[in-house]
Scaffold this motif. Structure first.
Motif, PDB file in Angstrom:
ATOM      1  N   SER A 195     -13.738 -67.632 -20.110  1.00 50.03           N
ATOM      2  CA  SER A 195     -14.038 -68.732 -19.192  1.00 50.03           C
ATOM      3  C   SER A 195     -15.533 -68.854 -18.940  1.00 50.03           C
ATOM      4  O   SER A 195     -16.082 -69.970 -18.917  1.00 50.03           O
ATOM      5  N   VAL A 196     -16.198 -67.735 -18.752  1.00 48.85           N
ATOM      6  CA  VAL A 196     -17.651 -67.777 -18.523  1.00 48.85           C
ATOM      7  C   VAL A 196     -18.363 -68.312 -19.763  1.00 48.85           C
ATOM      8  O   VAL A 196     -19.280 -69.135 -19.666  1.00 48.85           O
ATOM      9  N   ALA A 197     -17.944 -67.859 -20.946  1.00 48.81           N
ATOM     10  CA  ALA A 197     -18.557 -68.342 -22.180  1.00 48.81           C
ATOM     11  C   ALA A 197     -18.321 -69.836 -22.370  1.00 48.81           C
ATOM     12  O   ALA A 197     -19.219 -70.578 -22.785  1.00 48.81           O
ATOM     13  N   THR A 198     -17.114 -70.302 -22.058  1.00 50.07           N
ATOM     14  CA  THR A 198     -16.810 -71.733 -22.184  1.00 50.07           C
ATOM     15  C   THR A 198     -17.640 -72.548 -21.205  1.00 50.07           C
ATOM     16  O   THR A 198     -18.166 -73.618 -21.554  1.00 50.07           O
ATOM     17  N   LEU A 199     -17.777 -72.054 -19.992  1.00 53.90           N
ATOM     18  CA  LEU A 199     -18.589 -72.755 -18.993  1.00 53.90           C
ATOM     19  C   LEU A 199     -20.035 -72.851 -19.457  1.00 53.90           C
ATOM     20  O   LEU A 199     -20.681 -73.910 -19.336  1.00 53.90           O
ATOM     21  N   ALA A 200     -20.553 -71.768 -20.009  1.00 58.59           N
ATOM     22  CA  ALA A 200     -21.932 -71.788 -20.512  1.00 58.59           C
ATOM     23  C   ALA A 200     -22.081 -72.748 -21.688  1.00 58.59           C
ATOM     24  O   ALA A 200     -23.069 -73.497 -21.784  1.00 58.59           O
ATOM     25  N   ALA A 201     -21.095 -72.753 -22.592  1.00 57.66           N
ATOM     26  CA  ALA A 201     -21.163 -73.659 -23.743  1.00 57.66           C
ATOM     27  C   ALA A 201     -21.121 -75.111 -23.298  1.00 57.66           C
ATOM     28  O   ALA A 201     -21.845 -75.965 -23.836  1.00 57.66           O
ATOM     29  N   CYS A 202     -20.294 -75.426 -22.303  1.00 57.74           N
ATOM     30  CA  CYS A 202     -20.224 -76.802 -21.794  1.00 57.74           C
ATOM     31  C   CYS A 202     -21.552 -77.204 -21.166  1.00 57.74           C
ATOM     32  O   CYS A 202     -22.026 -78.334 -21.352  1.00 57.74           O
ATOM     33  N   ALA A 203     -22.146 -76.287 -20.414  1.00 55.05           N
ATOM     34  CA  ALA A 203     -23.424 -76.592 -19.783  1.00 55.05           C
ATOM     35  C   ALA A 203     -24.502 -76.856 -20.831  1.00 55.05           C
ATOM     36  O   ALA A 203     -25.311 -77.784 -20.704  1.00 55.05           O
ATOM     37  N   LEU A 204     -24.511 -76.055 -21.904  1.00 47.20           N
ATOM     38  CA  LEU A 204     -25.496 -76.258 -22.968  1.00 47.20           C
ATOM     39  C   LEU A 204     -25.258 -77.571 -23.695  1.00 47.20           C
ATOM     40  O   LEU A 204     -26.204 -78.288 -24.050  1.00 47.20           O
ATOM     41  N   ALA A 205     -23.977 -77.908 -23.921  1.00 52.60           N
ATOM     42  CA  ALA A 205     -23.662 -79.139 -24.639  1.00 52.60           C
ATOM     43  C   ALA A 205     -24.060 -80.373 -23.847  1.00 52.60           C
ATOM     44  O   ALA A 205     -24.422 -81.407 -24.423  1.00 52.60           O
ATOM     45  N   LEU A 206     -24.003 -80.270 -22.541  1.00 53.32           N
ATOM     46  CA  LEU A 206     -24.310 -81.421 -21.694  1.00 53.32           C
ATOM     47  C   LEU A 206     -25.761 -81.454 -21.242  1.00 53.32           C
ATOM     48  O   LEU A 206     -26.195 -82.434 -20.632  1.00 53.32           O
TER      49      LEU A 206
END
Length: 786
Positions: free
Chosen positions: A761-772
């Motif tokens: 979940s933390v990795a997914t949250l970080a990836a979403c933040a980077l993508a946006l």
């Protein structure tokens, strides 16, 4: 339109939102409040919120989705009393749900007034308003329209931002702990996305958006679903018997309540009537009412032949067929085709998406009626439908009053009341009269339609919305906060702190009331009709130390039945043996082996070999009897010998008089060994936290340190700092091998699924933040024309 939704929420529960009373009904006071107290204690003790040490020898906390550990609003429990938080929780989610239906209506091209009616109609519908006492399903349901909105938006404009937004919205019901509402959210989101993609010609990019949103949702919610899935797999939740899964199916006859607000559950019903309507219990959803005058607008929407209306009506029919559960073949077929669906329970939940489809159809019907191109045909449909519905409502009222004696004879059990049938049925008649009056007003409006479109729309919305609010107002009972803060007198007879473990009889379970008390369920000294407050039964259960309430008062319980099917098979076996052992000497032996120090009961039969320490007056027909268990084992002790046995053999050994649990332990695997004749030792708990227990043990020879708390694969142990295997002892408890001498044994709970899930979940949250990062906000897609 937010003001309209706020007014609807306030009107639905004025006693809670305007007069400061608190929600308590059913599982709120019996389950949710104790859960939140345990969660807060875990955090206050410096523990990870992973393990509940109070519930029946201990159970996973995070992995039980009902705790909503990762749901965003749960953190407010750290600064608010749970009953105060719950009131705010209900208010917020009523607005989230109503706002989502409004936003979805706008995506479908509804005007502001029509979309506002759709939002208000869903908030005030019986199925959605009934969720005020079902926290996880209320939170999960509130996100269903937002998932459809986000899916529709992502399909029309497939961008990273829209896909991430959709994925985040779909993750919310999972974090809220409602797998059924999460499934409905996914279904609605995908269906609306596919509909938008077909219309927008973006099938390929929309498909990519669906996949991306699914991955984002799975990743963001992994912290919850990974440990929950692992627990369900071990507990064999999917293997629940059909009778348990299909409990609270909606009988076909009960669907009549969708149009006629006849709430019968508060009446002194005949047992056979309650068995047919509610499976001999209170209903899962207190109301199924969708609106009698609203049905006219739904008819207009469907007969307008607009694609969205036909699709919504079809979806509502399918969901209603699912809600029928065992009374229709659809659910059984779906469970056969998709076996994981066997882990879901209570088909009545499917009435919630039915009510959402209905509310959107109401909005579509209002728009079709007020902005029709073919005015003559639409007016004809509206007039005929409203006249028929008004006639139905008036006929129901007439039938009830003209034949009140016959109706009372069919429904009412005379032994449960001293009132005349007319008095008993008066609340039902009042509700039907309001609905009939509203339907009549809608018929008059349809036949004498104002020339002003705005006035016609406003009057129709007022009639439809007012009818629903009147039917659902106060649907979930509320109480004074004293229900939670008043201390039960029986607590004064229990030693405080760790080391006290209580078995409390649950007379709702398995016919125990009939067996031990001679009557069905719990009975209060004062008949229901003379209760001074409607929450008297809740107060009686709390003062009577009902099993699930013990945790609220920091008391551990033992051998409590696992009603949600999340206990591992060995613990379920222990529970089953304890029930079969009632009224036999084996019951006392199991209590001793389980380190149960006290028993709470409303009866004395079969408990003569225990020591009665108190007889406390109660609100029940019977007094509360408190017994001490002689020679109960301590929660931590040492033994010198071990036997190896299967669970079935171990169960027989535990109650065999020749087996001394103070000298030997039964292990599920390993090498057996007889205790040394001169073996001696002692153990004491020096640190007791939810996720960490430290035991100081002294052994004269090699043996085992036994901790009478539930075994779980997530528990790790060290002996003097060195890793040690945690063996499953005496069927469901923990033991660690130790050599001669003094040792410090530390048990720590760190399930791998919880750690991995949080990392994902933390990795997914970080990836979403980077993508946006650095991207401009995406403007909303234009609404479809009506």
């Amino acid at each position: 339109m937010l003001g309209v939704l706020v007014l609807v929420a306030l009107a639905l529960f004025p006693d809670a939102f305007l007069r400061g009373r608190v929600f308590y009904y059913r599982d709120v006071h019996l389950q949710w409040v104790p859960q939140m107290e345990v969660l807060v204690r875990c955090v206050a003790a410096g523990s990870w919120p992973l393990w509940n040490p109070y519930a029946s020898f201990g159970q996973p906390l995070l992995a039980n989705p009902n705790y909503e550990v990762y749901y965003p609003t749960t953190v407010l429990n750290l600064v608010m009393a749970p009953w105060t938080y719950y009131r705010a929780f209900v208010f917020v989610h009523l607005l989230v749900g109503g706002g989502g239906a409004y936003a979805l209506g706008r995506r479908l091209g509804l005007s502001r007034s029509a979309a506002a009616l759709a939002g208000a109609a869903w908030m005030a519908s019986g199925p959605f308003a009934s969720l005020a006492s079902l926290w996880n399903h209320l939170a999960g349901a509130a996100w269903i329209p937002w998932s459809a909105w986000a899916g529709h938006r992502a399909a029309l404009r497939p961008t990273p931002a829209s896909a991430v937004t959709w994925g985040a919205v779909m993750a919310m019901p999972v974090l809220a702990g409602s797998p059924e509402m999460a499934l409905f959210a996914v279904v609605f989101g995908i269906l609306f996305a596919l509909g938008a993609a077909r219309r927008g010609g973006e099938a390929a990019r929309s498909g990519l958006a669906i996949v991306t949103a699914g991955l984002v949702s799975a990743g963001l919610s992994a912290a919850q679903w990974l440990p929950s899935l692992e627990l369900a797999r071990r507990a064999q939740r999917a293997d629940l018997p059909a009778a348990q899964r299909e409990l609270w199916s909606v009988p076909p006859a009960a669907l009549v309540q969708s149009l006629l607000p006849a709430r019968l559950d508060d009446l002194p019903l005949r047992p056979d009537v309650r068995a047919v309507l509610y499976d001999s219990r209170e209903p899962f959803l207190r109301s199924l009412y969708l609106g009698l005058p609203a049905a006219g607008l739904v008819a207009v929407a469907v007969l307008s032949r607009r694609r969205a209306a036909v699709a919504l009506a079809s979806l509502a029919v399918v969901m209603a067929a699912v809600a029928l559960g065992r009374h229709a073949p659809l659910l059984a077929a779906l469970t056969t085709l998709v076996p994981p669906l066997g882990a879901l329970r209570f088909p009545a939940k499917a009435m919630v998406p039915v009510s959402l489809c209905w509310a959107l159809l109401v909005g579509l019907g209002l728009q079709a009626w007020t902005a029709a191109r073919d005015r003559r045909r639409v007016d004809a449909v509206a007039r005929v439908a409203s006249a028929v519905l008004a006639g139905l409502g008036l006929a129901a009222v007439w039938l009830l009053w003209a034949h009140v004696g016959d109706v009372g004879e069919v429904l009412i059990e005379p032994e449960f009341t001293v009132r005349a049938p007319a008095d008993v049925l008066r609340p039902v008649a009042a509700s039907l009269s309001v609905a009939a009056a509203a339907a009549t007003a809608m018929a008059v409006l349809a036949w004498r339609r104002p020339r002003s479109t705005a006035l016609a729309a406003a009057l129709a919305a007022l009639v439809v919305g007012g009818d629903l609010v009147a039917a659902s107002s106060g649907l979930t009972p509320v109480s004074e906060a004293e229900l939670f803060t008043a201390r039960p007198p029986a607590l004064g007879h229990l030693p405080p702190g760790p080391g006290t473990r209580v078995f409390s009889f649950d007379y709702f379970e398995g016919g125990q009331a009939e067996r031990f008390l001679g009557h069905h369920g719990y009975l209060l000294k004062v008949p229901r009709e003379q209760w001074p407050v409607p929450w008297a039964e809740a107060a009686a259960l709390r003062f009577g130390l009902y099993p699930s309430v013990l945790a609220f008062w920091r008391i551990q319980d033992g051998f409590r039945l696992d009603s949600v099917g999340l206990s591992p098979p060995p613990m379920r076996a222990l529970y089953a043996w304890s029930r079969r052992a009632l009224l036999t000497p084996a019951f006392r032996r199991l209590l001793q082996v389980g380190a149960v120090t006290h028993v709470v009961a409303l009866h004395r039969e079969g408990l003569e070999d225990l020591t009665e320490v108190a007889d406390v007056p109660s609100l029940f027909l019977e007094d509360v009897h408190l017994f001490a268990v002689p020679d109960a084992l301590p929660q931590a002790y040492v033994v010198g010998g071990s036997r190896i046995a299967t669970d079935a053999e171990a169960g027989r050994l535990l109650v065999d008089p020749s087996f001394d649990p103070r000298r030997e332990v039964v292990l599920a695997a390993g090498t057996p060994g007889a205790p040394a004749p001169s073996f001696s030792g002692r153990a004491r708990i020096t640190q007791w936290r939810p996720d960490r227990v430290t035991v100081e043990a002294q052994l004269s020879a090699p043996g085992y340190v036994v901790l009478v708390e539930a075994h779980d694969p997530g528990w790790r142990a060290t002996v003097d700092g060195r890793p040690a295997e945690v063996a499953r002892a005496n069927v469901g408890f923990r033991a660690v091998a130790a050599g001669a001498g003094t040792h410090q044994v530390v048990f720590t709970y760190r399930p791998r699924a919880a750690v991995i899930g949080l990392g994902v979940s933390v990795a997914t949250l970080a990836a979403c933040a980077l993508a946006l990062a650095g991207r401009r906000p995406v403007s909303a897609a234009p609404a479809e024309p009506a």
